[in-house]
Design an enzyme around this catalytic site. Structure first.
Site, PDB file in Angstrom:
ATOM      1  N   HIS A 129     -19.136 -24.885 -16.355  1.00 17.91           N
ATOM      2  CA  HIS A 129     -18.886 -24.874 -17.473  1.00 17.91           C
ATOM      3  C   HIS A 129     -18.222 -26.158 -18.074  1.00 17.91           C
ATOM      4  CE1 HIS A 129     -16.734 -23.140 -21.150  1.00 17.91           C
ATOM      5  NE2 HIS A 129     -15.775 -23.690 -21.056  1.00 17.91           N
ATOM      6  N   SER A 153     -18.361 -14.725 -10.826  1.00 23.13           N
ATOM      7  CA  SER A 153     -17.002 -14.858 -10.123  1.00 23.13           C
ATOM      8  C   SER A 153     -17.353 -15.416  -8.531  1.00 23.13           C
ATOM      9  CB  SER A 153     -16.329 -13.490  -9.862  1.00 23.13           C
ATOM     10  OG  SER A 153     -16.974 -12.469  -9.475  1.00 23.13           O
ATOM     11  N   SER A 173       0.934 -41.464 -12.322  1.00 25.84           N
ATOM     12  CA  SER A 173       2.032 -41.163 -13.096  1.00 25.84           C
ATOM     13  C   SER A 173       2.316 -42.502 -14.311  1.00 25.84           C
ATOM     14  CB  SER A 173       3.438 -40.410 -12.657  1.00 25.84           C
ATOM     15  OG  SER A 173       4.490 -40.811 -13.458  1.00 25.84           O
ATOM     16  N   ASN A 189     -13.727 -25.360  -8.923  1.00 27.79           N
ATOM     17  CA  ASN A 189     -14.817 -24.502  -8.277  1.00 27.79           C
ATOM     18  C   ASN A 189     -16.199 -24.650  -9.262  1.00 27.79           C
ATOM     19  OD1 ASN A 189     -14.878 -22.214 -10.290  1.00 27.79           O
ATOM     20  ND2 ASN A 189     -13.049 -21.719  -9.641  1.00 27.79           N
ATOM     21  N   ARG A 212     -19.155 -30.755 -21.537  1.00 23.51           N
ATOM     22  CA  ARG A 212     -18.891 -32.183 -21.643  1.00 23.51           C
ATOM     23  C   ARG A 212     -19.945 -33.052 -21.302  1.00 23.51           C
ATOM     24  NH1 ARG A 212     -13.728 -32.578 -24.572  1.00 23.51           N
ATOM     25  NH2 ARG A 212     -12.573 -30.974 -23.537  1.00 23.51           N
ATOM     26  N   ARG A 257       6.241 -46.573 -22.046  1.00 21.17           N
ATOM     27  CA  ARG A 257       4.645 -46.258 -22.188  1.00 21.17           C
ATOM     28  C   ARG A 257       4.213 -45.993 -23.611  1.00 21.17           C
ATOM     29  NH1 ARG A 257       3.736 -40.445 -19.171  1.00 21.17           N
ATOM     30  NH2 ARG A 257       5.672 -39.263 -19.986  1.00 21.17           N
TER      31      ARG A 257
HETATM   32  C1  LIG Z   1     -16.796 -31.886 -28.025  1.00 23.67           C
HETATM   33  C2  LIG Z   1     -15.566 -31.238 -27.970  1.00 23.67           C
HETATM   34  C3  LIG Z   1     -14.324 -31.339 -28.844  1.00 23.67           C
HETATM   35  C4  LIG Z   1     -13.222 -30.816 -28.823  1.00 23.67           C
HETATM   36  N1  LIG Z   1     -12.350 -31.144 -29.744  1.00 23.67           N
HETATM   37  C5  LIG Z   1     -11.061 -30.487 -29.656  1.00 23.67           C
HETATM   38  C6  LIG Z   1     -10.019 -31.048 -30.716  1.00 23.67           C
HETATM   39  O1  LIG Z   1     -10.338 -31.607 -31.712  1.00 23.67           O
HETATM   40  N2  LIG Z   1      -8.839 -30.379 -30.705  1.00 23.67           N
HETATM   41  C7  LIG Z   1      -8.532 -29.817 -29.504  1.00 23.67           C
HETATM   42  O2  LIG Z   1      -7.518 -29.156 -29.392  1.00 23.67           O
HETATM   43  N3  LIG Z   1      -9.493 -29.345 -28.551  1.00 23.67           N
HETATM   44  C8  LIG Z   1     -10.643 -29.946 -28.572  1.00 23.67           C
HETATM   45  N4  LIG Z   1     -11.607 -29.487 -27.589  1.00 23.67           N
HETATM   46  C9  LIG Z   1     -11.368 -28.998 -26.503  1.00 23.67           C
HETATM   47  C10 LIG Z   1     -11.818 -27.506 -26.607  1.00 23.67           C
HETATM   48  O3  LIG Z   1     -11.186 -26.763 -27.468  1.00 23.67           O
HETATM   49  C11 LIG Z   1     -11.248 -26.928 -25.066  1.00 23.67           C
HETATM   50  O4  LIG Z   1      -9.831 -26.895 -24.928  1.00 23.67           O
HETATM   51  C12 LIG Z   1     -11.876 -27.716 -23.772  1.00 23.67           C
HETATM   52  O5  LIG Z   1     -13.177 -27.823 -24.068  1.00 23.67           O
HETATM   53  C13 LIG Z   1     -11.686 -26.675 -22.689  1.00 23.67           C
HETATM   54  O6  LIG Z   1     -12.637 -25.573 -22.666  1.00 23.67           O
HETATM   55  P1  LIG Z   1     -12.137 -24.152 -22.203  1.00 23.67           P
HETATM   56  O7  LIG Z   1     -11.133 -23.507 -22.863  1.00 23.67           O
HETATM   57  O8  LIG Z   1     -13.606 -23.514 -22.591  1.00 23.67           O
HETATM   58  O9  LIG Z   1     -12.003 -24.516 -20.570  1.00 23.67           O
HETATM   59  P2  LIG Z   1     -11.091 -23.862 -19.666  1.00 23.67           P
HETATM   60  O10 LIG Z   1      -9.717 -23.861 -19.859  1.00 23.67           O
HETATM   61  O11 LIG Z   1     -11.564 -24.199 -18.315  1.00 23.67           O
HETATM   62  O12 LIG Z   1     -11.854 -22.277 -19.675  1.00 23.67           O
HETATM   63  C14 LIG Z   1     -12.748 -21.877 -19.357  1.00 23.67           C
HETATM   64  C15 LIG Z   1     -12.961 -20.375 -19.853  1.00 23.67           C
HETATM   65  O13 LIG Z   1     -11.838 -19.470 -19.304  1.00 23.67           O
HETATM   66  C16 LIG Z   1     -11.566 -18.666 -20.292  1.00 23.67           C
HETATM   67  N5  LIG Z   1     -10.291 -18.784 -20.714  1.00 23.67           N
HETATM   68  C17 LIG Z   1      -9.443 -19.913 -20.135  1.00 23.67           C
HETATM   69  N6  LIG Z   1      -8.111 -19.718 -20.669  1.00 23.67           N
HETATM   70  C18 LIG Z   1      -8.430 -18.490 -21.470  1.00 23.67           C
HETATM   71  C19 LIG Z   1      -7.134 -17.958 -22.010  1.00 23.67           C
HETATM   72  N7  LIG Z   1      -5.928 -18.268 -22.218  1.00 23.67           N
HETATM   73  N8  LIG Z   1      -7.341 -16.801 -22.701  1.00 23.67           N
HETATM   74  C20 LIG Z   1      -8.727 -16.168 -22.755  1.00 23.67           C
HETATM   75  N9  LIG Z   1      -9.702 -16.760 -21.915  1.00 23.67           N
HETATM   76  C21 LIG Z   1      -9.458 -17.918 -21.305  1.00 23.67           C
HETATM   77  C22 LIG Z   1     -12.490 -18.944 -21.534  1.00 23.67           C
HETATM   78  O14 LIG Z   1     -13.588 -18.303 -21.757  1.00 23.67           O
HETATM   79  C23 LIG Z   1     -12.940 -20.530 -21.344  1.00 23.67           C
HETATM   80  O15 LIG Z   1     -13.932 -20.733 -21.930  1.00 23.67           O
HETATM   81  C24 LIG Z   1     -13.019 -30.092 -27.658  1.00 23.67           C
HETATM   82  C25 LIG Z   1     -13.956 -29.999 -26.598  1.00 23.67           C
HETATM   83  C26 LIG Z   1     -15.126 -30.254 -26.883  1.00 23.67           C
HETATM   84  C27 LIG Z   1     -16.174 -30.126 -25.545  1.00 23.67           C
END
Ligand SMILES: Cc1cc2nc3c(=O)[nH]c(=O)nc-3n(C[C@H](O)[C@H](O)[C@H](O)COP(=O)(O)OP(=O)(O)OC[C@H]3O[C@@H](n4cnc5c(N)ncnc54)[C@H](O)[C@@H]3O)c2cc1C
Length: 266
Positions: A211, A81, A116, A205, A216, A189
């Site tokens: 992360h 944090s 946009s 941040n 990525r 579009r």
């Molecule tokens: C190689 C790859 C392939 C992917 N393919 C797909 C796909 O086919 N379809 C698709 O829809 N997405 C896909 N994604 C997107 C993936 O599912 C995530 O939405 C994206 O990587 C963002 O990750 P995140 O949610 O960890 O990040 P962030 O949204 O930045 O969140 C960071 C962390 O905060 C916590 N967090 C955030 N929001 C919440 C919440 N609402 N509740 C609880 N904890 C939370 C979690 O621990 C999370 O890991 C892909 C991602 C990667 C890297």
């Protein structure tokens, strides 16, 4: 219409410390002044993390005296944090709408402002060539030809649709000219490809950026967003080595690069 082979990533904003305010706080709390209490020296990003972390235990002037050791300890314990207090802002251009659709899935700790397609005319838009067939790749000429021809067709269809939509959406139906323009462009579009170039201002941040780069910058991520994640990482390693120095960059057999941290998802 130009075809873009490389993204551009510029670091445009960063977090600063108000040292007078910090000194006043240390004085109020009757703890040692800045040089003894805050070991980060002129590294402002590390200083913000140190100042915020030390408030938890009021450990100013005590404990770990080496800032690298202090930050590494936080990272290894997963005290994530405090890394949320330091933000970086990037202007990212020359990237595709496909990339930004993936980018904006990163929610926690991110802020976005993107060009946009409703307000901006895309008739002269540029387009991004996927890295797999970017200029110079041996044997990719045919694939590039196919891409170019599809893009040209899309852009011509966009222009034709804009002019047709102006005919079917009469001026008198709209209060303002801009409303009509938006109505036309938001419909037209529909035929623009994922490769359409876009520009996005991204602020995040350090915890969120770590992360993002981990997810990525991994081998399973799309090549274009991976390239941007690595460009950000290189900038951040220069800017804040203590906060991003545990990531290593390596090359895959296909020639692309990946990044992986020692301290995963802090
Ligand atoms: C190689 C790859 C392939 C992917 N393919 C797909 C796909 O086919 N379809 C698709 O829809 N997405 C896909 N994604 C997107 C993936 O599912 C995530 O939405 C994206 O990587 C963002 O990750 P995140 O949610 O960890 O990040 P962030 O949204 O930045 O969140 C960071 C962390 O905060 C916590 N967090 C955030 N929001 C919440 C919440 N609402 N509740 C609880 N904890 C939370 C979690 O621990 C999370 O890991 C892909 C991602 C990667 C890297």
């Amino acid at each position: 219409m130009a075809l873009i082979n490389e993204p551009t990533v510029r670091l445009v904003s960063r977090t600063h410390v108000d040292w007078d305010a910090v000194a006043a706080f240390l004085d109020d709390e009757d703890v040692p002044p800045v040089p003894e209490s805050i070991r980060a020296g002129e590294d402002e990003a590390a200083a913000v993390i140190e100042i915020s972390a030390r408030i938890c235990y009021m450990s100013y002037g005590k404990g770990r005296k080496d800032i690298a050791d202090f930050v590494t300890n936080l990272l290894s314990k997963g005290d994530g944090s405090v890394f949320e207090h330091v933000n970086y802002g990037f202007m990212v251009t020359g990237v595709s709408r496909a990339l930004t659709h993936e980018l904006v899935r990163h929610r926690a700790g991110f802020a976005y402002s993107q060009r946009s397609q409703r307000f901006v005319n895309e008739s002269d838009a540029d387009f991004v060539v996927p890295p797999a067939i970017a200029e110079g790749g041996a044997g990719t000429e045919k694939a590039r030809e196919l891409l170019e021809s599809a893009i040209e067709q899309s852009q011509n269809s966009y222009k034709a649709l804009v002019s047709e939509l102006y005919k079917v959406l009469p001026e008198e139906d709209f209060e303002a000219t801009t409303d009509r323009r938006k109505a036309v462009r938001q419909a037209a579009r529909a035929v623009l490809p994922n490769a359409t170039e876009t520009k996005i201002f991204v602020t995040a941040n350090v915890r969120a950026l770590r992360h993002f780069i981990e997810m990525r910058g991994a081998a399973f991520a799309d090549w274009e967003i991976r390239k941007v994640a690595l460009m950000m990482l290189r900038i951040l390693q220069e800017e804040a080595p203590l906060l991003f120095g545990d990531f290593t960059i390596s090359k895959l057999p296909d020639g692309t690069e990946i990044a992986a941290p020692i301290h995963s998802k802090v």
